[in-house]
Design an enzyme around this catalytic site. Structure first.
Site, short mmCIF file in Angstrom:
data_model
loop_
_atom_site.label_atom_id
_atom_site.label_comp_id
_atom_site.label_asym_id
_atom_site.label_seq_id
_atom_site.Cartn_x
_atom_site.Cartn_y
_atom_site.Cartn_z
N HIS A 472 43.65 41.13 22.25
CA HIS A 472 42.21 41.38 22.44
C HIS A 472 41.80 41.06 23.87
O HIS A 472 41.12 41.86 24.53
CB HIS A 472 41.42 40.53 21.45
CG HIS A 472 39.94 40.75 21.51
ND1 HIS A 472 39.26 41.54 20.60
CD2 HIS A 472 38.99 40.26 22.36
CE1 HIS A 472 37.98 41.54 20.90
NE2 HIS A 472 37.78 40.76 21.97
N GLU A 473 42.22 39.89 24.36
CA GLU A 473 41.83 39.49 25.71
C GLU A 473 42.52 40.35 26.78
O GLU A 473 41.93 40.66 27.81
CB GLU A 473 42.13 38.00 25.93
CG GLU A 473 41.49 37.05 24.93
CD GLU A 473 39.98 37.24 24.79
OE1 GLU A 473 39.34 37.69 25.77
OE2 GLU A 473 39.44 36.98 23.71
N HIS A 476 40.66 43.52 27.44
CA HIS A 476 39.46 43.39 28.28
C HIS A 476 39.76 43.65 29.76
O HIS A 476 38.84 43.92 30.53
CB HIS A 476 38.85 42.01 28.12
CG HIS A 476 37.96 41.88 26.93
ND1 HIS A 476 36.97 42.79 26.64
CD2 HIS A 476 37.90 40.92 25.96
CE1 HIS A 476 36.34 42.41 25.54
NE2 HIS A 476 36.89 41.29 25.10
N GLU A 495 33.51 44.84 23.72
CA GLU A 495 34.07 44.18 22.54
C GLU A 495 34.56 45.16 21.48
O GLU A 495 35.53 44.89 20.79
CB GLU A 495 33.03 43.23 21.94
CG GLU A 495 32.59 42.11 22.88
CD GLU A 495 33.73 41.21 23.32
OE1 GLU A 495 34.84 41.33 22.78
OE2 GLU A 495 33.51 40.39 24.22
#
Length: 774
Positions: A472-473, A476, A495
């Site tokens: 997830h990170e 980004h 997000e």
């Protein structure tokens, strides 16, 4: 000010007048004082002015025209000119060795009497006797407005950049300070090292006149007597300031080993309590920073270089980082603590070869279609960087978590980075540091350029929890950083994409899974998210469920560039997941409608087109729909997607229909049957001790604690207490469970745990929990 805030609302003001003047580069020179819990020093800002900043980057401006608000004027108090008894430059003496600042500066001797805090300044605002023009169309002095709060500003001065030796070699007007800065910020990308060097040299030049300034609750306002336009306003200014221990941009705490540390929280007010800046996303800038701290501390920061400490004197070290890719100031991140670097026990030569760093100045730039962003040393134009599957990376953690990181986190980073590259292509950033942050960190992770924060909660249990959060990170880096939202209310653009991509990355990172097994795992996670979204919609205000709350006004700002972020200060918003979940389901819906191959092929094209830029929802949706044949759009349109998904509260109708019509996959049915079995088992009378069960459920401690609370299993209340103390990123939800039960013992447990940990919690979390408890 041109923004009047209603105290009953929770909107965050962005005060900077970015339509008239933009910061292009920051040079920070700071000292970290753990005894006083302050960060002090100077920041030099280099500006570029001009009306061209009103031009929007959106590709759909004709469809969604910008509306000009009434011309905005900024009300200011009587000039608050602070006398300084020591007129020497306030910045440190610098030695130049690859741009590393090596000296400790002399401090201003004006004393604390000259330090005007926000409360004092705000009282002056109310007795204003004149107005200063924030633009360049009036007869009063031009007023520079910066976003700022919880800071003590000691001095503001113009910097005499013309006094820098050698400055004449690349400027045609060595005596005109603003012209020097204009030519410095306009240097081409292949001269980035020279540009950074001269930024550093200019930042150490002497002052050539103090500027008038004042502070109110949300801004720092600066003017120069007689200067009426942004073009004539000093284009290089130095601000001497200190943070405050209670400042909301940084958290002073102890790590899991009991050692002091400080780190930036990121939200809800971003970095304006760390340094005066322009917060609006349009103010994309580069930066370099030198930070001094005791030699026992490690300084991590958003920076392209893997900084190493330079010893200044016994017991004190200096760290220097820089960034050449322009990004919003809100993405700047710093963490200072007694971190230890976690290294693999065995490092193969193959790994080293794969992770070789590619610097932006290497000469093998290959243009494969022009980039649409402002000029900078772009990795998408570097042939070597485009093929680099695994970028150099480091892991830092408190000493007590070194073993857990070595076992769980460290082996996951290479496959996750490689998986991300296989899906989206070129890594936007040249390296990555991962830090295990203290227990009071209020979320599971946070991404910033070159630096990711992870909660210790991600180390609990098997690798899947840690791996999916890491994915997830990593996502980004593309969505949220390299491609940012032009309007912060459109959080789903960051997000929603990261949530959707974490499943895709993780499935590819788990090479041992067969395709059908990976697909079933994704379906199971979709089922769990569907249930979370239903719960969230039932239990949250309708106006906070809308992904595009400003609707047709999205992306609009006042004539000065100021704006407000709807619900930006609402403490409940930090813990809502609507923009994650509805954004995820929208992208999943589009990928299923188009087919994965078509969708992800488009996504790579979109990344290549928009990296280094800011976007609105319509930029993504219009490019997506234009890339597929009309007969395959199946009545999809930007307007329909806005109406069904982005501008309505509740569950989107297309999602309702999909969930009602869809058959559950085999794994979902298997898990549902297993849950039903354990529900039945849990209802049976307990005739034996459950030590073995407790040991197994330690791997899923959060769910275990929820079951303990639900069934009032008093023998395991110590587990709940421990979880609330050690896993604050997830523990906040347990406070609600404890209070909803209306059980006196559970409510007492909740209040006792909160009293023990509230001083370590971030402000938003503490406010939310306090509201639950009292």
């Amino acid at each position: 000010m041109d923004i009047k805030l209603d105290p009953s609302r929770d909107d965050l003001p962005l005060m900077a007048n970015t339509s008239h003047i933009l910061v292009k580069h920051y040079v920070l020179d700071l000292d970290v004082d753990f005894e006083s819990q302050i960060i002090e020093g100077t920041i030099v800002l280099f500006f570029e002015s001009g009306n061209k900043f009103k031009k929007q980057s959106s590709s759909t401006e004709e469809t969604y025209p910008s509306e000009s608000n009434e011309a905005c004027k900024l009300r200011t108090p009587e000039p608050c000119h602070i006398p300084v008894t020591n007129t020497r430059t306030v910045s440190s003496k610098m030695g130049y060795n690859d741009f590393v600042i090596c000296g400790k500066g002399e401090k201003d001797t004006s004393g604390k009497d000259g330090n005007h805090d926000n409360q004092e300044q705000a009282s002056g605002i109310s007795s204003s006797k004149y107005c200063c023009d924030t633009g360049n169309h009036g007869s009063e002095d031009f007023l520079l407005v910066l976003d700022c709060c919880d800071l003590s500003v000691l001095k503001v001065e113009e910097v005499d950049v013309a006094a820098v030796p050698g400055i004449e070699k690349f400027t045609r007007s060595p005596k005109l300070r603003n012209q020097i800065v204009r030519e410095l910020v306009a240097l081409p990308a292949d001269r980035w090292r020279e540009q950074l060097d001269y930024y550093a040299r200019c930042s150490q030049a002497p002052g050539c006149g103090e500027l008038l300034f004042d502070i109110d609750t949300w801004s720092l306002q600066i003017r120069k007597t007689g200067v009426q336009t942004a073009t004539d306003f000093p284009h290089a200014i130095r601000i001497q300031y200190t943070t405050k221990p209670q400042g909301r941009s940084v958290t002073w705490t102890s790590d899991q080993s009991g050692r002091p540390c400080v780190y930036t929280m990121g939200s809800p007010i971003n970095n304006r309590a760390l340094f005066p800046c322009q917060e609006p996303p349009v103010a994309m800038s580069t930066w370099q920073a030198t930070v001094r701290a005791a030699a026992s501390f490690v300084v991590l920061m958003s920076g392209e270089n893997s900084a190493k400490p330079t010893q200044l004197r016994e017991g004190c070290s200096s760290w220097h980082y820089y960034v050449t890719m322009p990004m919003p100031a809100s993405t700047f991140t710093i963490a200072v603590g007694s971190w230890t670097e976690v290294k693999p026990e065995i490092c193969s030569s193959n790994d080293l070869a794969t992770e070789r760093s590619f610097s932006p100045f290497e000469a093998d730039f290959r243009y494969v279609g022009g980039c649409g962003h402002m000029e900078y040393p772009c990795r998408f134009q570097n042939a070597s960087a485009t093929t680099q599957e695994i970028i150099p990376h480091r892991v830092f953690a408190p000493v007590c978590l070194k073993g857990a990181c070595q076992e769980t986190l460290l082996p996951l980073i290479p496959p996750c980075l490689s998986a991300a590259h296989s899906v989206l292509g070129t890594h936007p950033f040249s390296r990555l540091d991962v830090l295990l942050v203290p227990a009071n960190f209020p979320s599971l992770g946070m991404a910033s350029p070159h630096l990711v924060f992870l909660s210790q909660s991600t180390l609990t249990g098997m690798s899947q929890f840690c791996g999916t959060r890491l994915c997830h990170e990593i996502a980004h880096a593309w969505f949220g950083l390299a491609i940012g939202a032009r309007d912060w209310t459109e959080e789903w653009l960051s997000e929603g994409f990261a949530t959707h991509l974490e499943d895709v990355f993780w499935a590819k990172a788990q090479q041992q899974l067969a395709p059908h097994e990976a697909q079933e795992q994704r379906e199971l996670r979709a089922c769990l998210r569907w249930r979370r979204l239903q719960d969230e919609v039932r239990n949250s205000p309708e106006d906070m469920q809308v992904l595009r709350p400003n609707k047709e006004k999205t992306g609009h700002v006042s004539d000065s560039g100021s704006s407000v972020i709807k619900h930006g200060l609402n403490p409940d918003k930090v813990f809502m997941q609507v923009h994650y979940l509805k954004g995820y389901f929208l992208l999943r819906f589009l990928a299923r409608r188009l087919g994965d191959d078509t969708y992800f092929s488009f996504l790579r094209k979109f990344v290549h087109t928009f990296h280094g830029q800011l976007i609105l929802s319509q930029d993504f949706l219009q490019m997506l729909l234009e890339s597929i044949p009309e007969e395959r759009r199946l009545e999809l349109s930007v307007e329909n997607i806005f109406q069904d998904w982005l501008e309505s509260s509740g569950i989107p109708q297309p999602l309702q229909r999909e969930r009602l019509a869809g058959a559950e996959c085999g794994l979902v049915r298997q898990v549902s049957a297993e849950v039903a079995k354990w529900v039945r088992v849990n209802r049976r009378p307990r005739k034996r001790k459950r030590k073995e069960t407790e040991e197994v459920l330690e791997k899923v401690r959060h769910r275990w604690c929820e079951l303990v609370v639900k069934h009032k299993y008093t023998e395991a209340y110590r587990n709940v207490e421990r979880f609330l103390q050690e896993d604050q990123a997830m523990g906040i939800y347990l406070y609600g469970e404890l209070m909803v039960s209306e059980d006196a013992r559970q409510q007492h447990l909740a209040r006792r745990c909160f009293e023990l940990s509230k001083e370590q919690m971030d402000r938003s979390s503490a406010e939310v929990v306090a509201e639950m408890l009292y």
